[in-house]
Design a protein around this motif. Structure first.
Motif, PDB file in Angstrom:
ATOM      1  N   GLY A 373       0.824  -1.190   0.000  1.00 52.17           N
ATOM      2  CA  GLY A 373       0.000   0.000   0.000  1.00 52.17           C
ATOM      3  C   GLY A 373       0.868   1.254   0.000  1.00 52.17           C
ATOM      4  O   GLY A 373       2.101   1.191   0.062  1.00 52.17           O
ATOM      5  N   HIS A 374       0.206   2.391  -0.121  1.00 56.96           N
ATOM      6  CA  HIS A 374       0.926   3.668  -0.120  1.00 56.96           C
ATOM      7  C   HIS A 374       1.679   3.816   1.207  1.00 56.96           C
ATOM      8  O   HIS A 374       1.123   3.595   2.285  1.00 56.96           O
ATOM      9  N   GLY A 375       2.966   4.170   1.115  1.00 53.08           N
ATOM     10  CA  GLY A 375       3.805   4.269   2.298  1.00 53.08           C
ATOM     11  C   GLY A 375       4.458   2.964   2.687  1.00 53.08           C
ATOM     12  O   GLY A 375       5.127   2.891   3.726  1.00 53.08           O
ATOM     13  N   GLY A 376       4.284   1.948   1.867  1.00 51.35           N
ATOM     14  CA  GLY A 376       4.888   0.656   2.150  1.00 51.35           C
ATOM     15  C   GLY A 376       6.378   0.632   1.846  1.00 51.35           C
ATOM     16  O   GLY A 376       6.952   1.595   1.326  1.00 51.35           O
ATOM     17  N   GLN A 377       6.992  -0.509   2.140  1.00 55.65           N
ATOM     18  CA  GLN A 377       8.440  -0.639   1.935  1.00 55.65           C
ATOM     19  C   GLN A 377       8.768  -2.021   1.383  1.00 55.65           C
ATOM     20  O   GLN A 377       8.191  -3.033   1.798  1.00 55.65           O
ATOM     21  N   ILE A 378       9.703  -2.041   0.445  1.00 52.01           N
ATOM     22  CA  ILE A 378      10.210  -3.282  -0.128  1.00 52.01           C
ATOM     23  C   ILE A 378      11.702  -3.333   0.145  1.00 52.01           C
ATOM     24  O   ILE A 378      12.425  -2.351  -0.047  1.00 52.01           O
ATOM     25  N   GLU A 379      12.173  -4.504   0.582  1.00 56.50           N
ATOM     26  CA  GLU A 379      13.602  -4.681   0.854  1.00 56.50           C
ATOM     27  C   GLU A 379      14.175  -5.716  -0.107  1.00 56.50           C
ATOM     28  O   GLU A 379      13.611  -6.813  -0.266  1.00 56.50           O
ATOM     29  N   ILE A 380      15.276  -5.370  -0.762  1.00 56.96           N
ATOM     30  CA  ILE A 380      16.031  -6.328  -1.565  1.00 56.96           C
ATOM     31  C   ILE A 380      17.433  -6.394  -0.960  1.00 56.96           C
ATOM     32  O   ILE A 380      17.971  -5.380  -0.494  1.00 56.96           O
ATOM     33  N   GLY A 381      18.012  -7.593  -0.934  1.00 52.57           N
ATOM     34  CA  GLY A 381      19.298  -7.709  -0.262  1.00 52.57           C
ATOM     35  C   GLY A 381      20.062  -8.949  -0.649  1.00 52.57           C
ATOM     36  O   GLY A 381      19.610  -9.790  -1.435  1.00 52.57           O
ATOM     37  N   ALA A 382      21.283  -9.052  -0.085  1.00 50.44           N
ATOM     38  CA  ALA A 382      22.183 -10.166  -0.381  1.00 50.44           C
ATOM     39  C   ALA A 382      23.025 -10.459   0.852  1.00 50.44           C
ATOM     40  O   ALA A 382      23.376  -9.559   1.623  1.00 50.44           O
ATOM     41  N   ARG A 383      23.332 -11.741   1.027  1.00 53.22           N
ATOM     42  CA  ARG A 383      24.204 -12.176   2.118  1.00 53.22           C
ATOM     43  C   ARG A 383      24.884 -13.473   1.689  1.00 53.22           C
ATOM     44  O   ARG A 383      24.296 -14.291   0.979  1.00 53.22           O
ATOM     45  N   ARG A 384      26.124 -13.632   2.121  1.00 51.42           N
ATOM     46  CA  ARG A 384      26.855 -14.865   1.826  1.00 51.42           C
ATOM     47  C   ARG A 384      26.608 -15.890   2.923  1.00 51.42           C
ATOM     48  O   ARG A 384      26.691 -15.568   4.114  1.00 51.42           O
ATOM     49  N   LEU A 385      26.305 -17.120   2.515  1.00 54.07           N
ATOM     50  CA  LEU A 385      26.075 -18.216   3.459  1.00 54.07           C
ATOM     51  C   LEU A 385      27.303 -19.104   3.458  1.00 54.07           C
ATOM     52  O   LEU A 385      27.541 -19.849   2.503  1.00 54.07           O
ATOM     53  N   GLY A 386      28.086 -19.032   4.529  1.00 57.10           N
ATOM     54  CA  GLY A 386      29.316 -19.814   4.561  1.00 57.10           C
ATOM     55  C   GLY A 386      30.277 -19.341   3.494  1.00 57.10           C
ATOM     56  O   GLY A 386      30.512 -18.145   3.316  1.00 57.10           O
ATOM     57  N   THR A 387      30.834 -20.303   2.750  1.00 52.32           N
ATOM     58  CA  THR A 387      31.761 -19.961   1.669  1.00 52.32           C
ATOM     59  C   THR A 387      31.241 -20.379   0.303  1.00 52.32           C
ATOM     60  O   THR A 387      31.839 -20.013  -0.708  1.00 52.32           O
ATOM     61  N   ALA A 388      30.132 -21.136   0.280  1.00 50.74           N
ATOM     62  CA  ALA A 388      29.731 -21.742  -0.991  1.00 50.74           C
ATOM     63  C   ALA A 388      28.381 -21.274  -1.510  1.00 50.74           C
ATOM     64  O   ALA A 388      28.021 -21.612  -2.640  1.00 50.74           O
ATOM     65  N   ARG A 389      27.608 -20.510  -0.718  1.00 49.36           N
ATOM     66  CA  ARG A 389      26.251 -20.178  -1.139  1.00 49.36           C
ATOM     67  C   ARG A 389      26.016 -18.674  -1.037  1.00 49.36           C
ATOM     68  O   ARG A 389      26.622 -17.968  -0.219  1.00 49.36           O
ATOM     69  N   LEU A 390      25.121 -18.185  -1.906  1.00 48.26           N
ATOM     70  CA  LEU A 390      24.706 -16.780  -1.924  1.00 48.26           C
ATOM     71  C   LEU A 390      23.208 -16.724  -1.675  1.00 48.26           C
ATOM     72  O   LEU A 390      22.442 -17.471  -2.287  1.00 48.26           O
ATOM     73  N   LEU A 391      22.789 -15.845  -0.781  1.00 47.78           N
ATOM     74  CA  LEU A 391      21.370 -15.666  -0.490  1.00 47.78           C
ATOM     75  C   LEU A 391      20.934 -14.288  -0.975  1.00 47.78           C
ATOM     76  O   LEU A 391      21.509 -13.268  -0.579  1.00 47.78           O
TER      77      LEU A 391
END
Length: 459
Positions: A373-391
């Protein structure tokens, strides 16, 4: 509620490799344990016990001879002193379990004897008559050669180890001797157990080699089956898409036909207005059909993943800018969250197809913008999981996905967005799986949160 999705062939390959590594670790552990047990038992076999008894007898005999020589040299008595000899024997043998011994002299024979560790009520002082002949023969050989001598008399129940050594400081013809009995029945059982464990160890090693070859062959077959399964799932998806597409095409065609018929049947005074309305409807429904066809074509073609190193912060900022205008019109804020601590490793950048993954983010962001809705928020992001995976993730604070849609959310033509085709999430799932990853709807306190887990780097 999390919607599980089957991983692609790359995930299946990684799973097989992990299971094989665990299996090989267990086989190696069993082989090491058997080898250790084999080594321990080899030290308890008949030959090993006899050899150990021989070494013990020789060392004890030498200690007795040296003790008597030291006593005589120090003036503690004469070579014929029974008290000195008994004291030397008791001192040398008291810490040698199972060893008996004494001193022998030509032509008197055994002139002193003791068995301090005898299992009876006290120290045994009477020499073993059955062994006198072998004791004398061993002592003579030691005196004749002026060196320590060992001899072994085998038997059905026990082997007897003899040792003799000359007493150099004494008068001629005196030798120290020792005797130890080794039970060969228990030793023979140990030998049989040793052989059985050695055969078992050989069987484990041979089985491991055979299993390795078999599993290697199965792994190749599994990879081919995984590829065929992925193709079958893709064909099944396309079948469902085709059935849904027929339904989705029929509705716009019916709407356009009805509008056209109404325009043709309208009186002259309102025909122009109805024709204009019909043409507007035809244009809007044609755009909808074009979107459906484009999505179908995208699903029907194999995805060619062109991997390259990606600067995640810059790439996520681009995704935000792409939808910034629409977000501003909707009064929605898009924020970028990057876990700098997990992405600070300077080794190898994350690798994926930035164009294909941008299509995934397009679909997820459009869905999020439609439900915030109006005034809402969307978050996009990234984080590394250990050494082998990307979230990667896209999360909004809208009303969330209804419970009744969560199980079928990634099925074709399932959509709660007005004007949606129901193919966006299907396309997103196909792209993520082509990267060897998975996409899931994860529980969130508010709104909907989609997470994509990808390999960090693929050689």
């Amino acid at each position: 509620m999390q919607t599980p999705l089957t991983g692609g062939p790359l995930n299946i390959k990684h799973t097989i490799q992990r299971d094989l590594a665990i299996l090989w670790a267990f086989i190696a552990l069993i082989a090491l344990l058997l080898a250790f047990l084999l080594w321990q038992l080899s030290r308890q076999g008949a030959a090993a016990q006899v050899a150990q008894a021989s070494r013990q007898s020789v060392l004890t005999c030498a200690a007795m001879g040296a003790g008597l020589a030291h006593a005589l040299a120090g003036g503690a008595g004469t070579a014929s002193s029974q008290t000195v000899m008994q004291a030397v024997i008791d001192l040398a043998l008291r810490d040698q379990p199972g060893v008996e011994g004494g001193f022998w002299r030509e032509p008197d024979g055994v002139i002193a004897y003791a068995f301090p560790t005898y299992d009876g009520s006290g120290i045994k002082r009477d020499a073993p008559g059955a062994e006198m002949e072998r004791i004398g023969a061993t002592a003579r050989r030691a005196l004749d050669g002026n060196a320590s001598i060992t001899d072994v008399r085998p038997g059905l129940r026990e082997a007897v180890v003899f040792a003799a050594c000359p007493v150099t400081a004494a008068e001629p013809h005196i030798a120290a001797w020792t005797l130890k009995r080794v039970p060969v029945m228990s030793a023979s059982v140990l030998d049989q157990l040793l052989l059985a464990i050695a055969l078992l160890l050989g069987f484990v090693i041979a089985s491991g080699l055979w299993l390795g070859a078999t599993l290697s062959r199965w792994r190749g077959q599994s990879e081919r089956l995984a590829t065929q399964l992925a193709q079958s799932e893709r064909l099944a998806t396309l079948g469902r898409v085709a059935a849904g597409m027929a339904h989705e095409i029929r509705n716009p065609i019916g709407t356009m036909r009805m509008k056209a018929e109404n325009a043709l049947a309208a009186p002259p005074q309102v025909r122009e207005a109805r024709v204009t309305s019909a043409l507007e409807t035809v244009v809007s429904q044609t755009e909808r059909l074009d979107t459906l066809v484009s999505s179908l074509l995208a699903l029907s073609q194999p995805f060619q993943v062109q991997r390259q190193e990606v600067d995640l912060r810059h790439w996520l900022a681009q995704q935000r800018e792409t939808h910034a205008e629409l977000a501003a019109r909707s009064g929605v804020q898009i924020v970028v969250t990057v876990d700098d601590a997990s992405l600070a490793a300077p080794d190898i950048a994350a690798t994926f197809d930035p164009l294909q993954m941008a299509r995934v983010f397009d679909n997820l962001l459009l869905n999020a913008l439609a439900h915030c809705g109006h005034g809402g928020q969307i978050e996009i992001g990234a984080r590394r999981l250990g050494t082998a995976r990307l979230l990667l993730w896209v999360a909004d604070d809208g009303p969330g996905v209804p419970v009744e849609l969560r199980q079928t959310l990634f099925d074709p033509f399932v959509s709660q967005r007005s004007g949606g085709t129901g193919l966006g999430l299907v396309l997103a799932r196909e792209i993520v799986q082509a990267h060897g990853g998975r996409i899931t709807l994860v529980p969130a306190p508010q709104g909907a949160r989609f997470e994509m887990e990808l390999p960090w780097h693929v050689s």
